[in-house]
Write a protein that holds these residues in place. Sequence first.
Motif, PDB file in Angstrom:
ATOM      1  N   TYR A 648      28.954  45.894  43.144  1.00 11.04           N
ATOM      2  CA  TYR A 648      29.197  44.486  42.818  1.00 11.04           C
ATOM      3  C   TYR A 648      30.611  44.255  42.302  1.00 11.04           C
ATOM      4  CZ  TYR A 648      24.213  43.581  43.333  1.00 11.04           C
ATOM      5  OH  TYR A 648      22.934  43.450  43.830  1.00 11.04           O
ATOM      6  N   THR A 649      31.349  45.343  42.134  1.00 12.51           N
ATOM      7  CA  THR A 649      32.774  45.211  41.883  1.00 12.51           C
ATOM      8  C   THR A 649      33.505  45.863  43.052  1.00 12.51           C
ATOM      9  OG1 THR A 649      34.516  45.525  40.229  1.00 12.51           O
ATOM     10  CG2 THR A 649      32.976  47.362  40.552  1.00 12.51           C
ATOM     11  N   SER A 650      34.804  45.989  42.967  1.00 11.93           N
ATOM     12  CA  SER A 650      35.578  46.598  44.050  1.00 11.93           C
ATOM     13  C   SER A 650      36.520  47.643  43.466  1.00 11.93           C
ATOM     14  CB  SER A 650      36.372  45.536  44.823  1.00 11.93           C
ATOM     15  OG  SER A 650      37.188  44.783  43.933  1.00 11.93           O
ATOM     16  N   PHE A 651      36.814  48.639  44.288  1.00 11.55           N
ATOM     17  CA  PHE A 651      37.691  49.718  43.847  1.00 11.55           C
ATOM     18  C   PHE A 651      38.780  49.945  44.887  1.00 11.55           C
ATOM     19  CE2 PHE A 651      33.487  50.640  42.108  1.00 11.55           C
ATOM     20  CZ  PHE A 651      33.769  50.845  40.758  1.00 11.55           C
ATOM     21  N   THR A 652      39.947  50.311  44.408  1.00 12.55           N
ATOM     22  CA  THR A 652      41.004  50.794  45.298  1.00 12.55           C
ATOM     23  C   THR A 652      41.365  52.202  44.878  1.00 12.55           C
ATOM     24  OG1 THR A 652      42.786  49.897  43.915  1.00 12.55           O
ATOM     25  CG2 THR A 652      41.941  48.492  45.687  1.00 12.55           C
ATOM     26  N   ASP A 679      35.577  42.101  38.794  1.00 15.38           N
ATOM     27  CA  ASP A 679      35.444  41.398  37.524  1.00 15.38           C
ATOM     28  C   ASP A 679      34.307  41.920  36.655  1.00 15.38           C
ATOM     29  OD1 ASP A 679      33.299  40.533  38.979  1.00 15.38           O
ATOM     30  OD2 ASP A 679      33.850  38.397  38.966  1.00 15.38           O
ATOM     31  N   ARG A 680      33.768  43.114  36.979  1.00 17.63           N
ATOM     32  CA  ARG A 680      32.751  43.703  36.119  1.00 17.63           C
ATOM     33  C   ARG A 680      32.873  45.223  36.155  1.00 17.63           C
ATOM     34  NH1 ARG A 680      26.623  43.047  38.117  1.00 17.63           N
ATOM     35  NH2 ARG A 680      26.429  44.718  36.586  1.00 17.63           N
ATOM     36  N   LEU A 712      34.555  52.765  35.255  1.00 19.79           N
ATOM     37  CA  LEU A 712      35.743  51.986  34.941  1.00 19.79           C
ATOM     38  C   LEU A 712      35.354  50.564  34.545  1.00 19.79           C
ATOM     39  CD1 LEU A 712      38.030  53.047  37.928  1.00 19.79           C
ATOM     40  CD2 LEU A 712      38.291  53.775  35.548  1.00 19.79           C
ATOM     41  N   ALA A 713      35.984  50.070  33.495  1.00 19.55           N
ATOM     42  CA  ALA A 713      35.820  48.669  33.132  1.00 19.55           C
ATOM     43  C   ALA A 713      36.572  47.806  34.145  1.00 19.55           C
ATOM     44  CB  ALA A 713      36.361  48.432  31.726  1.00 19.55           C
ATOM     45  N   ALA A 714      36.265  46.526  34.156  1.00 20.52           N
ATOM     46  CA  ALA A 714      36.963  45.612  35.057  1.00 20.52           C
ATOM     47  C   ALA A 714      38.465  45.685  34.793  1.00 20.52           C
ATOM     48  CB  ALA A 714      36.457  44.187  34.848  1.00 20.52           C
TER      49      ALA A 714
END
Length: 786
Positions: A648-652, A679-680, A712-714
Amino acid sequence: MTEAQVRPTTTTPQTPADRAGAAPGAAQGGGGDDRPGALLAAMTLEEKLAQIVGFWVDEGGEVVAPLQSEMADDATPEKLEEATRHGLGHFTRVYGTRPVDPAERAAWLRDAQRRLVTGTRLGIPAIVHEECLTGLAAWQAATFPTPLAWGASFDPDLVEEMGAAIGTSMRELGIHQGLAPVLDVIRDPRWGRVDECIAEDPYVVGTVGTAYVRGLQGAGVIATLKHFVGYSASRAGRNLAPVHAGPREIADVLLPPFEMAVLDGGVGSVMHSYAEIDGVPVAADPRLLTELLRERWGFDGTVVADYFGVAFLHALHGVAADLGDAAGQALAAGVDIELPTGNAYLAPLAEKIRAGEVDEALVDRAVLRVLRQKEALGLLDETFEAEPPAVVDLDPAGHREIAARLAEESVVMLRNDGVLPLRPATTRRVAVIGPNADRAPALFGCYSFTNHVLAHHPDVPMGIDVPTVLEAVRAEVGAEVTHARGCAVDDDDRSGFDAAVADARAADVAVLVMGDHAGLFGRGTVGEGCDRDDLELPGVQRELVEAVLATGTPVVLVLLTGRPYALGWALEACAAVVQAFFPGEEGAAAVAGVLSGRVNPSGRLPVSLPRSAGSQPYSYLHPALGGASPVTSLDPAPALPFGHGLSYTSFTRTGLTAEATAPTDGALTATVVVTNTGDRAGEDVVQLYGHDVVASVTRPTAQLLGYRRVALAAGESATVRFTVPTTRLAFSDRDLRRVVEPGEVELWVGGSCAHRETVARVELTGPVHPVTVTDARWVTTDVVRA
């Protein structure tokens, strides 16, 4: 701030003394007071043979082993007394083949052990073994996620915690040995026992499986590696079918997990495979069971037979003229203990020894290994005078907390067009549909007590609290929830379609809970002896999904399965697809948490999601011509690749760097920056892949070199550093020597094996390096947060 990954860094094989400290069942070398040797010297032949067999107290119960009804007779108190008058090596599955009250059974077991101590000439207790793949296989015991879920979590540390919890329950009940973990590398998803396996990647199997070994043995219970070796590479995925894997595939793909668990996990026991490899049954192959396992790897525990595996040398493989011949071949190969009973190692073997056809020294060798294991367990001093526990809690809060965390980490979100998480503002009515929506056994694998045993006792309660997905969704989602079963898991009855379609049409979202029912020998859609010749959802489940899709209501497909199915059609048509591999007693809450958004999904596929059965067997570890090619009209590419999973979040992942060169006999270092760009908060599984560009034999187009789960936090970033022994790139050369060759290696990190998000290159320099057991096998990782 730096976080070092806790991983074994053993670079030399452990000595017997080392293993005795870490592995409760490892055989100890003889010291000044060699009690096992003295006991052996005092034994009659009958007493020796008694020490290398098991007795199955409930062998006449439910069929939980191949050909059990033909190979075993009903056990009676009289037969137990006769079978134990000279002593006994193992008690077979005291708790796990019928529903018995654990405390009452513990009292029975204590008395049975006491009779061995006081009623036999030498007074040697028996080792008690039990299944423990998804938790202790006993009534009222906690049921954890299946091994495919362990692999999907990519979290060895949590699996080690689970192993320790399982071991604690086992020791409380007087159990000394667990028949787990399964270290077979998945080669064909049509095989029924895929739900018992961890992954299609040997390194994931090795790291996660060794973690389980460490957890179980840290609690004082011997772990048993299954199934050594080749079992999962059977022809067409059929159980016990012949294996025609070449020596390079055996050495480079199938053996490494066992090697890791032996050398770095100090495992106490190994179970031979039922497989015949190129015509030679493993149970009669000294090259594997003695030359490799003991002489090369230094294994000093016990090799146990898979159930009836010794007798199968005669009955199924046809390489032994009779049971006595089978016993002689297995003993010579290195099988120390016949399980579950003494079909071959008792009277048939005694006859061969007295006729001079089998050397009694082979029996002595096996007996000494058993006695040393019993000494390491403290059994040679145990009197069993203490009272067993009057009350036993096999499903305490701590076990459930571990089960919940592992279930949550293992759920894989395969697709999401934005319909998830469900939002109260737009989702006022949810239709929960499907054969697995309101069925607790759908959460469990084949070797769970529920599906292994309780399926034969429909009037006996499950004994543990297991909410269904329907119940969990009702508790989790702030919406009106309706329910329709629609169809069964595996029949052609469509009479429930109309009600399901009506519910879906009236809902804002339809959650379809589909998948498998785990069972044994044809009594399930997945599990031991439940192989398939296609990879479509069983029965009429796909038709039900398509009927609901036709309503226009957004469909969230939830899969509770023990294997990956061919789901390309669903990935295109459904608004979201969520995969859970038999997630255990807390699995429904984990799935509902993902649907609601309380749980941010972080599981990754431990096995490729196939596009069709016709492309099998398939592995992401294929050479160039194993993938798409201009010389064939067929593309075996999976619907989704190994390592895939959404959040539900995104990572690079950016800035992969590596030292320009690394010695062939050393390690390469690579670093990558991973950033949570959403954002989360969330967790990413950082996956480092490699490809040996030019080698003396063909190499996989992608190979997982190392991995690390990172929270990881947002907006947070972290640098992950991998220190990779060059042995991770080793292979068997043209002369079948395990080597590391000099040359260029491509590296990349991405969201799956097929996703080259950031790349680097390294040159391995120096001479060809022959790999030995003294070389490092484990990747170490460090996380430095910004």
